[in-house]
Motif scaffolding. Structure first.
Motif, mmCIF file in Angstrom:
data_model
loop_
_atom_site.group_PDB
_atom_site.id
_atom_site.type_symbol
_atom_site.label_atom_id
_atom_site.label_comp_id
_atom_site.label_asym_id
_atom_site.label_seq_id
_atom_site.Cartn_x
_atom_site.Cartn_y
_atom_site.Cartn_z
ATOM 1 N N VAL A 15 0.633 -1.104 -0.074
ATOM 2 C CA VAL A 15 -0.380 0.261 -0.341
ATOM 3 C C VAL A 15 0.735 1.344 -0.024
ATOM 4 O O VAL A 15 0.243 2.369 -0.451
ATOM 5 C CB VAL A 15 -0.934 -0.264 1.738
ATOM 6 N N TYR A 16 1.807 1.187 0.599
ATOM 7 C CA TYR A 16 2.551 2.469 0.756
ATOM 8 C C TYR A 16 3.473 3.065 -0.143
ATOM 9 O O TYR A 16 3.934 3.842 -0.921
ATOM 10 C CB TYR A 16 3.584 2.152 2.355
ATOM 11 N N PHE A 21 4.186 6.031 -4.969
ATOM 12 C CA PHE A 21 4.245 6.055 -7.008
ATOM 13 C C PHE A 21 3.433 6.941 -7.359
ATOM 14 O O PHE A 21 3.326 7.702 -7.837
ATOM 15 C CB PHE A 21 4.163 4.639 -7.434
ATOM 16 N N ALA A 22 2.189 6.987 -6.658
ATOM 17 C CA ALA A 22 0.921 7.599 -7.173
ATOM 18 C C ALA A 22 1.397 9.158 -6.998
ATOM 19 O O ALA A 22 1.220 10.067 -7.539
ATOM 20 C CB ALA A 22 -0.133 7.332 -6.618
ATOM 21 N N SER A 23 2.391 9.356 -5.725
ATOM 22 C CA SER A 23 2.199 10.748 -5.605
ATOM 23 C C SER A 23 3.286 11.129 -6.128
ATOM 24 O O SER A 23 3.892 12.655 -6.717
ATOM 25 C CB SER A 23 2.740 11.046 -4.080
ATOM 26 N N LYS A 24 4.203 10.432 -6.933
ATOM 27 C CA LYS A 24 5.697 10.763 -7.859
ATOM 28 C C LYS A 24 4.985 10.699 -9.024
ATOM 29 O O LYS A 24 5.099 12.776 -9.156
ATOM 30 C CB LYS A 24 6.578 9.738 -7.769
ATOM 31 N N VAL A 25 3.982 10.480 -9.079
ATOM 32 C CA VAL A 25 3.005 10.674 -10.917
ATOM 33 C C VAL A 25 2.267 11.795 -10.402
ATOM 34 O O VAL A 25 2.503 12.674 -11.926
ATOM 35 C CB VAL A 25 2.064 9.853 -11.135
ATOM 36 N N VAL A 26 1.356 12.193 -9.505
ATOM 37 C CA VAL A 26 0.733 13.485 -9.378
ATOM 38 C C VAL A 26 2.005 14.863 -9.322
ATOM 39 O O VAL A 26 1.368 16.019 -9.572
ATOM 40 C CB VAL A 26 0.567 13.500 -7.938
ATOM 41 N N TYR A 35 13.047 17.313 -7.183
ATOM 42 C CA TYR A 35 12.939 17.507 -5.996
ATOM 43 C C TYR A 35 15.098 17.179 -5.480
ATOM 44 O O TYR A 35 15.683 15.923 -6.327
ATOM 45 C CB TYR A 35 12.921 15.847 -4.893
ATOM 46 N N ASP A 36 15.899 17.952 -4.567
ATOM 47 C CA ASP A 36 16.964 17.465 -4.495
ATOM 48 C C ASP A 36 17.479 16.595 -3.429
ATOM 49 O O ASP A 36 17.018 17.107 -1.779
ATOM 50 C CB ASP A 36 17.555 18.744 -4.027
ATOM 51 N N ALA A 51 6.649 19.638 7.917
ATOM 52 C CA ALA A 51 6.276 20.973 6.445
ATOM 53 C C ALA A 51 5.325 22.584 7.181
ATOM 54 O O ALA A 51 5.370 22.275 8.575
ATOM 55 C CB ALA A 51 5.449 20.146 5.646
ATOM 56 N N ASN A 52 6.121 23.131 6.964
ATOM 57 C CA ASN A 52 6.060 24.508 6.424
ATOM 58 C C ASN A 52 4.465 24.884 6.300
ATOM 59 O O ASN A 52 4.001 26.448 6.331
ATOM 60 C CB ASN A 52 7.009 25.411 6.284
ATOM 61 N N HIS A 53 3.943 24.062 5.572
ATOM 62 C CA HIS A 53 2.500 23.742 5.050
ATOM 63 C C HIS A 53 1.921 24.924 4.109
ATOM 64 O O HIS A 53 1.339 25.754 4.531
ATOM 65 C CB HIS A 53 1.073 23.830 6.071
ATOM 66 N N GLU A 54 2.858 25.359 2.724
ATOM 67 C CA GLU A 54 2.906 25.871 1.631
ATOM 68 C C GLU A 54 1.757 25.658 0.591
ATOM 69 O O GLU A 54 1.412 26.996 0.359
ATOM 70 C CB GLU A 54 3.987 25.729 0.705
ATOM 71 N N SER A 55 1.031 24.374 1.157
ATOM 72 C CA SER A 55 -0.021 24.092 0.413
ATOM 73 C C SER A 55 -0.221 22.248 1.061
ATOM 74 O O SER A 55 -0.203 22.209 2.515
ATOM 75 C CB SER A 55 0.200 23.545 -1.442
ATOM 76 N N LYS A 56 -1.642 22.626 1.120
ATOM 77 C CA LYS A 56 -2.770 21.722 1.359
ATOM 78 C C LYS A 56 -2.369 20.165 0.508
ATOM 79 O O LYS A 56 -2.967 19.357 1.432
ATOM 80 C CB LYS A 56 -4.441 21.918 0.850
ATOM 81 N N LEU A 57 -1.430 19.463 -0.265
ATOM 82 C CA LEU A 57 -1.002 18.568 -0.777
ATOM 83 C C LEU A 57 0.420 18.352 -0.374
ATOM 84 O O LEU A 57 0.982 17.573 -0.721
ATOM 85 C CB LEU A 57 -1.192 18.910 -2.278
ATOM 86 N N ASP A 58 0.680 19.059 1.102
ATOM 87 C CA ASP A 58 2.045 18.209 1.570
ATOM 88 C C ASP A 58 2.257 17.090 1.747
ATOM 89 O O ASP A 58 3.490 16.852 1.436
ATOM 90 C CB ASP A 58 2.326 19.849 3.391
ATOM 91 N N PHE A 59 1.351 16.463 2.377
ATOM 92 C CA PHE A 59 1.242 15.574 2.242
ATOM 93 C C PHE A 59 1.847 14.395 1.333
ATOM 94 O O PHE A 59 2.621 13.282 1.401
ATOM 95 C CB PHE A 59 0.543 14.517 2.767
ATOM 96 N N ILE A 60 1.529 14.998 -0.070
ATOM 97 C CA ILE A 60 1.971 14.290 -1.543
ATOM 98 C C ILE A 60 3.493 14.581 -1.695
ATOM 99 O O ILE A 60 4.332 13.639 -2.006
ATOM 100 C CB ILE A 60 1.014 14.433 -2.657
ATOM 101 N N PHE A 61 3.648 15.812 -1.598
ATOM 102 C CA PHE A 61 4.752 15.880 -1.418
ATOM 103 C C PHE A 61 6.494 15.260 -1.178
ATOM 104 O O PHE A 61 7.140 15.139 -1.664
ATOM 105 C CB PHE A 61 5.005 17.551 -1.873
ATOM 106 N N LEU A 62 6.255 15.121 0.219
ATOM 107 C CA LEU A 62 6.590 14.941 1.099
ATOM 108 C C LEU A 62 6.726 13.305 0.786
ATOM 109 O O LEU A 62 8.446 12.500 0.756
ATOM 110 C CB LEU A 62 6.348 14.601 2.587
ATOM 111 N N ALA A 63 5.157 12.870 0.660
ATOM 112 C CA ALA A 63 5.617 11.399 -0.169
ATOM 113 C C ALA A 63 6.263 11.163 -0.527
ATOM 114 O O ALA A 63 7.549 9.997 -1.344
ATOM 115 C CB ALA A 63 4.646 10.482 0.270
ATOM 116 N N ALA A 64 6.433 11.657 -2.285
ATOM 117 C CA ALA A 64 7.400 11.802 -3.409
ATOM 118 C C ALA A 64 8.769 11.948 -3.520
ATOM 119 O O ALA A 64 9.882 11.637 -3.377
ATOM 120 C CB ALA A 64 6.443 12.758 -4.470
ATOM 121 N N ALA A 65 9.195 13.042 -2.274
ATOM 122 C CA ALA A 65 10.749 13.389 -2.020
ATOM 123 C C ALA A 65 11.312 12.505 -1.720
ATOM 124 O O ALA A 65 12.425 12.174 -1.662
ATOM 125 C CB ALA A 65 10.082 15.411 -0.937
#
Length: 69
Positions: A15-16, A21-26, A35-36, A51-65
């Motif tokens: 599942v993880y 994978f889905a978060s990287k695609v999105v 990402y660096d 996360a400093n909560h720049e957006s509501k989608l931080d959880f997606i970006f952190l998982a992909a990074a």
């Protein structure tokens, strides 16, 4: 206090992996993010990412990074 009561369960690997994978695609298709990963390279063991909560989608970006459990 019993130490077994406070044990943290690891997420299901399948599942993880699908979530990462889905978060990287999105993040790549819809937001064209890059990402660096040099800063995450030498991190071993458990870590806490804030996360400093720049957006509501931080959880997606952190998982992909990060790409790890």
């Amino acid at each position: 206090m019993n130490m077994e009561q406070n044990a943290v369960k690891k997420p299901n690997t399948l599942v993880y992996s699908l979530y990462v994978f889905a978060s990287k695609v999105v993040s790549k298709l819809f937001f064209n993010l890059k990402y660096d990963k040099k800063e995450f390279k030498n991190v071993k063991g458990p870590c806490l990412i804030l996360a400093n909560h720049e957006s509501k989608l931080d959880f997606i970006f952190l998982a992909a990074a990060l790409g790890r459990k």
